[in-house]
Write a protein that holds these residues in place. Structure first.
Motif, PDB file in Angstrom:
ATOM      1  N   GLU A  30       0.840  -1.201   0.000  1.00 51.08           N
ATOM      2  CA  GLU A  30       0.000   0.000   0.000  1.00 51.08           C
ATOM      3  C   GLU A  30       0.879   1.258   0.000  1.00 51.08           C
ATOM      4  N   GLY A  31       0.563   2.173  -0.862  1.00 51.56           N
ATOM      5  CA  GLY A  31       1.315   3.417  -0.947  1.00 51.56           C
ATOM      6  C   GLY A  31       2.440   3.405  -1.957  1.00 51.56           C
ATOM      7  N   ILE A  32       2.720   2.244  -2.581  1.00 54.25           N
ATOM      8  CA  ILE A  32       3.752   2.187  -3.629  1.00 54.25           C
ATOM      9  C   ILE A  32       3.175   2.876  -4.871  1.00 54.25           C
ATOM     10  N   PRO A  33       3.831   3.897  -5.414  1.00 54.99           N
ATOM     11  CA  PRO A  33       3.217   4.744  -6.446  1.00 54.99           C
ATOM     12  C   PRO A  33       3.168   4.159  -7.848  1.00 54.99           C
ATOM     13  N   TYR A  34       3.655   2.937  -8.061  1.00 54.21           N
ATOM     14  CA  TYR A  34       3.636   2.392  -9.425  1.00 54.21           C
ATOM     15  C   TYR A  34       3.373   0.890  -9.384  1.00 54.21           C
ATOM     16  N   PRO A  35       3.059   0.295 -10.543  1.00 54.32           N
ATOM     17  CA  PRO A  35       2.722  -1.127 -10.592  1.00 54.32           C
ATOM     18  C   PRO A  35       3.900  -2.012 -10.166  1.00 54.32           C
ATOM     19  N   PRO A  36       3.617  -3.278  -9.827  1.00 57.80           N
ATOM     20  CA  PRO A  36       4.678  -4.197  -9.374  1.00 57.80           C
ATOM     21  C   PRO A  36       5.780  -4.413 -10.409  1.00 57.80           C
ATOM     22  N   ILE A  37       5.459  -4.327 -11.708  1.00 57.72           N
ATOM     23  CA  ILE A  37       6.484  -4.578 -12.729  1.00 57.72           C
ATOM     24  C   ILE A  37       7.590  -3.538 -12.661  1.00 57.72           C
ATOM     25  N   PHE A  38       7.221  -2.260 -12.435  1.00 58.57           N
ATOM     26  CA  PHE A  38       8.246  -1.214 -12.335  1.00 58.57           C
ATOM     27  C   PHE A  38       9.049  -1.368 -11.042  1.00 58.57           C
ATOM     28  N   GLU A  39       8.361  -1.775 -10.006  1.00 58.99           N
ATOM     29  CA  GLU A  39       9.025  -2.030  -8.730  1.00 58.99           C
ATOM     30  C   GLU A  39      10.061  -3.145  -8.876  1.00 58.99           C
ATOM     31  N   ALA A  40       9.662  -4.229  -9.542  1.00 63.87           N
ATOM     32  CA  ALA A  40      10.572  -5.368  -9.730  1.00 63.87           C
ATOM     33  C   ALA A  40      11.722  -5.019 -10.664  1.00 63.87           C
ATOM     34  N   MET A  41      11.415  -4.330 -11.762  1.00 69.84           N
ATOM     35  CA  MET A  41      12.460  -3.946 -12.715  1.00 69.84           C
ATOM     36  C   MET A  41      13.499  -3.045 -12.055  1.00 69.84           C
TER      37      MET A  41
END
Length: 501
Positions: free
Chosen positions: A330-341
């Motif tokens: 919660e609160g992560i500003p972008y989708p999981p793919i950008f987070e993982a990349m």
């Protein structure tokens, strides 16, 4: 001084001129060819009425051996014994200019006697050699701790010392039009496949290049599929690993100037096997081998699995974990793919920096990157705690594989799977895994199935793939595929058990 091209290759005019020249004219011609080379040396001595001339490159030949050892012996022997002494030492003779030039630049000394047409080529090589030590990329716990070096003859000697058998054969050839890189094809006559050897020679014969520097060049010229992510040749700097593969019927390619030996053919599972597997008891070796194979599945699938769950399939999360996962993302500003990349690329940057920097600094970079950066991005709300865990487990899993080439492949494969999972969830991830499996089943290494013995399926071959049965059960080797064949009955190698009282 007139300008010459950077190449010392003789022209057609020089070749014709050489054939009918006297010794004096040949020496002048050699000086002309090497006139821009500062380390080209010519020394002539008179012994009675005979004149002996030495032409060599001081950077390659051992001058102290020529002046302090060989020339005094030549003078003491007398004029009548000059020719016999030249023939008695480690020498060859030729009348061809191309051969003379090739041997001079490889470190030999050209010796001219009176008006003889033949040129003696004597080995007074002064080549610096690195001491034999364990390869940094292939450490083991038990077993020998030696490795190949950058000298072809020394590497051949290491193999000879380990396999003291006349069946060990080396065929040496030269690759590259300019640098003439010596490459040895090593195999055991008792176990090799003649068709495989023929295919290796056939592919090498088609290589048309000016220069051949490393085994990596050779690998790209002769591998089956140059567009595949997966390496199709096993490379190693360990003599014991090369010997094991030679006994299995494979062929080793050893290039002068590199400690890396290429082994063909190979399979996917060979990259997950280590010399330590055969230095430890078979039960513990089997467990470690299964752990390595599991690391392949984890390394390529875990980030994609996380992206699929967070983006599409929250229903698969147990009720007890939903609140914790919700609070984490919660609160992560972008989708999981950008987070993982972002995190995967950061890990790759840290790894690359660690490889290039000196060892003490690289360890510091690893600690700073793993702890400080990881904690900072979580505190800043850019990355979730769960993603840090996923990336850490994935990174560790990708480094479990004993082969650096396969480790690189594993790290690359996770990115397309992450993209597929971000678009289609579990469906996209499944299609990506199926595509990888199909590719593995279709791929070949010198005509041999790359995914053997899983595809085509061979039950006997599996006994030394996923698991490792005791060595004394191994009855014989297959010289067609290089995979071990195990006897189902009790091996006679432990026949002493039958004679117990």
């Amino acid at each position: 001084m007139k300008e010459k091209t950077s190449s010392n290759a003789p022209t057609d005019t020089e070749l014709k001129k050489w054939q009918g020249s006297s010794v004096r004219e040949k020496l002048v011609q050699l000086q002309s060819i090497f006139e821009t080379t500062k380390d080209a040396k010519l020394h002539t001595i008179a012994i009675g009425s005979s004149h002996v001339s030495f032409f060599y490159l001081s950077s390659m030949a051992a001058e102290e051996k020529i002046y302090d050892e060989f020339i005094p012996k030549l003078i003491n022997a007398g004029e009548k014994s000059i020719k016999s002494m030249l023939e008695a030492v480690d020498s060859a003779n030729t009348g061809e200019l191309q051969k003379v030039l090739s041997e001079i630049v490889s470190g030999k000394t050209a010796v001219f006697l009176n008006n003889e047409k033949q040129v003696y080529l004597i080995t007074f090589r002064n080549k610096a050699k690195r001491s034999i030590e364990e390869p940094n990329s292939e450490h083991i716990i038990r077993g020998s701790h030696d490795g190949f070096i950058e000298d072809l003859e020394s590497n051949m000697s290491i193999l000879r010392y380990r396999i003291q058998n006349p069946d060990l054969t080396f065929e040496v050839m030269e690759l590259g039009k300019k640098n003439k890189a010596k490459t040895a094809i090593a195999y055991l006559k008792t176990s090799y496949d003649p068709e495989l050897l023929k295919e290796v020679k056939r592919r090498i014969s088609y290589i048309d290049t000016e220069i051949m520097l490393t085994p990596g060049y050779l690998e790209e010229y002769i591998e089956d599929d140059p567009w595949s992510f997966f390496p199709q040749m096993l490379n190693s700097e360990r003599p014991d690993r090369v010997i094991s593969n030679l006994v299995d019927g494979r062929i080793a390619l050893i290039m002068d100037g590199s400690p890396t030996v290429l082994i063909v053919p190979t399979t996917f599972f060979a990259f997950y096997q280590s010399t330590d597997d055969y230095n430890s008891r078979w039960i513990s070796s089997t467990f470690i081998r299964l752990l390595r194979l599991a690391s392949f599945i984890i390394a390529i699938n875990l980030p994609a699995f996380y992206i699929s769950i967070i983006g599409f399939h929250l229903e698969v999360i147990p009720q007890e974990l939903i609140v914790q996962m919700k609070n984490s993302v919660e609160g992560i500003p972008y989708p999981p793919i950008f987070e993982a990349m972002l995190m995967e690329l950061t890990i790759e940057l840290i790894r690359e920096a660690g490889v290039r920097l000196p060892s003490p600094i690289s360890q510091t970079i690893g600690i700073v990157g793993g702890l400080v950066i990881g904690d900072a991005v979580v505190q800043a709300g850019l990355i979730s705690n769960l993603m840090i865990v996923v990336v850490a487990v994935t990174a560790v899993s990708s480094y479990v594989v004993p082969s650096n080439e396969m480790s690189t492949t594993v790290r690359l494969l996770r990115f397309p799977l992450m993209i597929m999972a971000s678009i289609f969830g579990f469906l996209g991830m499944t299609f990506g895994v199926i595509f990888i499996l199909v590719k593995l089943c279709k791929l070949e290494s010198f005509g041999r199935p790359y995914f053997a013995p899983a595809a085509p399926f061979n039950l006997q071959g599996l006994t030394d793939t996923f698991i490792r049965l005791p060595i004394w059960l191994k009855k014989e080797k297959s010289n067609k595929t290089g995979s071990g064949i195990f006897n189902k009955k009790k091996s006679s190698a432990r026949g002493w058990e039958k004679n117990e009282n």
